[in-house]
Scaffold this motif. Sequence first.
Motif, mmCIF file in Angstrom:
data_model
loop_
_atom_site.group_PDB
_atom_site.id
_atom_site.type_symbol
_atom_site.label_atom_id
_atom_site.label_comp_id
_atom_site.label_asym_id
_atom_site.label_seq_id
_atom_site.Cartn_x
_atom_site.Cartn_y
_atom_site.Cartn_z
ATOM 1 N N LYS A 47 0.864 -1.184 0.000
ATOM 2 C CA LYS A 47 0.000 0.000 0.000
ATOM 3 C C LYS A 47 0.895 1.226 0.000
ATOM 4 C CE LYS A 47 -0.422 0.044 5.053
ATOM 5 N NZ LYS A 47 -1.341 0.034 6.215
ATOM 6 N N VAL A 48 0.305 2.355 -0.361
ATOM 7 C CA VAL A 48 1.055 3.603 -0.400
ATOM 8 C C VAL A 48 0.279 4.671 0.367
ATOM 9 C CG1 VAL A 48 2.248 3.160 -2.576
ATOM 10 C CG2 VAL A 48 -0.034 4.182 -2.610
ATOM 11 N N PRO A 49 0.924 5.797 0.696
ATOM 12 C CA PRO A 49 0.194 6.896 1.331
ATOM 13 C C PRO A 49 -0.957 7.359 0.429
ATOM 14 C CG PRO A 49 2.570 7.248 1.477
ATOM 15 C CD PRO A 49 2.373 6.088 0.574
ATOM 16 N N PRO A 50 -1.984 7.945 1.021
ATOM 17 C CA PRO A 50 -3.166 8.353 0.252
ATOM 18 C C PRO A 50 -2.860 9.201 -0.978
ATOM 19 C CG PRO A 50 -3.616 8.522 2.591
ATOM 20 C CD PRO A 50 -2.167 8.180 2.468
ATOM 21 N N PHE A 51 -1.866 10.081 -0.903
ATOM 22 C CA PHE A 51 -1.601 10.974 -2.033
ATOM 23 C C PHE A 51 -1.016 10.242 -3.246
ATOM 24 C CE2 PHE A 51 2.447 10.962 0.223
ATOM 25 C CZ PHE A 51 3.396 10.999 -0.783
ATOM 26 N N LEU A 52 -0.636 8.954 -3.075
ATOM 27 C CA LEU A 52 -0.076 8.187 -4.182
ATOM 28 C C LEU A 52 -1.018 7.093 -4.686
ATOM 29 C CD1 LEU A 52 3.677 7.768 -3.145
ATOM 30 C CD2 LEU A 52 2.797 9.011 -5.124
ATOM 31 N N ARG A 53 -2.185 6.960 -4.096
ATOM 32 C CA ARG A 53 -3.104 5.920 -4.535
ATOM 33 C C ARG A 53 -3.521 6.134 -5.988
ATOM 34 N NH1 ARG A 53 -6.852 6.079 0.865
ATOM 35 N NH2 ARG A 53 -5.349 5.080 2.271
ATOM 36 N N ASN A 54 -3.519 5.021 -6.728
ATOM 37 C CA ASN A 54 -3.924 5.010 -8.145
ATOM 38 C C ASN A 54 -2.992 5.801 -9.058
ATOM 39 O OD1 ASN A 54 -6.297 3.494 -7.459
ATOM 40 N ND2 ASN A 54 -7.270 5.419 -6.805
ATOM 41 N N ARG A 111 3.560 0.238 -3.838
ATOM 42 C CA ARG A 111 3.935 -0.372 -2.562
ATOM 43 C C ARG A 111 4.893 0.566 -1.852
ATOM 44 N NH1 ARG A 111 5.453 -3.759 -6.429
ATOM 45 N NH2 ARG A 111 4.022 -5.379 -5.696
ATOM 46 N N GLN A 112 4.964 0.435 -0.561
ATOM 47 C CA GLN A 112 5.827 1.283 0.256
ATOM 48 C C GLN A 112 6.864 0.423 0.960
ATOM 49 O OE1 GLN A 112 5.074 4.987 3.132
ATOM 50 N NE2 GLN A 112 4.001 3.168 3.831
#
Length: 238
Positions: A47-54, A111-112
């Motif tokens: 998962k990634v931080p919200p600002f990087l989603r999609n 991904r983080q």
Amino acid sequence: MERFANRGHNELRPISLEPGYVKNAAGSCFVKFGDTHVLCAATVEDKVPPFLRNTGRGWINAEYGMLPCAANERVEREAVKGKQSGRTQEIQRLIGRALRASLDLAVLGERQIKIDCDVIQADGGTRTASISGGFVALAFAVQSLLKRRKINKNPIVRQIAAISCGLVDGHALLDLDYAEDSTAEVDANFVMDDNLDIIEVQSTAEQRPFSKQTLSTLLELAEKGIKEVSNAQRTLFS
């Protein structure tokens, strides 16, 4: 000037990089620069931080902390205080920025990778040791992703290392220990890749302004140190 253990002005402290130190981490490295010891461990999250989603892009984040007995006097745990100090936040942001510069985040995918840097023993240069050891932990985490076919291309585009320099009693010195750092007239940290291109420079006049020539001298020392640290890192992947 005379340095501890008769170290030359352009000599690093003894360096040790021990990968695979933490069993449950995707990648790890126990790094030692003299009496500065830092445990770096990488964790992969899908998962990634919200600002990087999609966006299709990944992220590298760093957390930094000192164990209570890492320094000469006991350091209170920041978890007990309920907040991180400004110093801690500044250092972990530096580590994150430096390590992100080593990757093509689009190749990493959404991904983080979190890099935890825990200072077990502090004798100056904890942030530069964290970056140098953190890159090793990151690189092994990436190798793990490649082996498990989570990614099909290596996202690492450059090797990253860091080192400190400073002006102490008028002398330009490489890789300051705490005694030197605490009395330095100029304190500098350099982050570079293995081509000696600069990623970040932190340089502060502690007493009075310094000249361009002094900065140039410190840069030359840093380049020598980065070469040696990069060579030590490279042996782990050959």
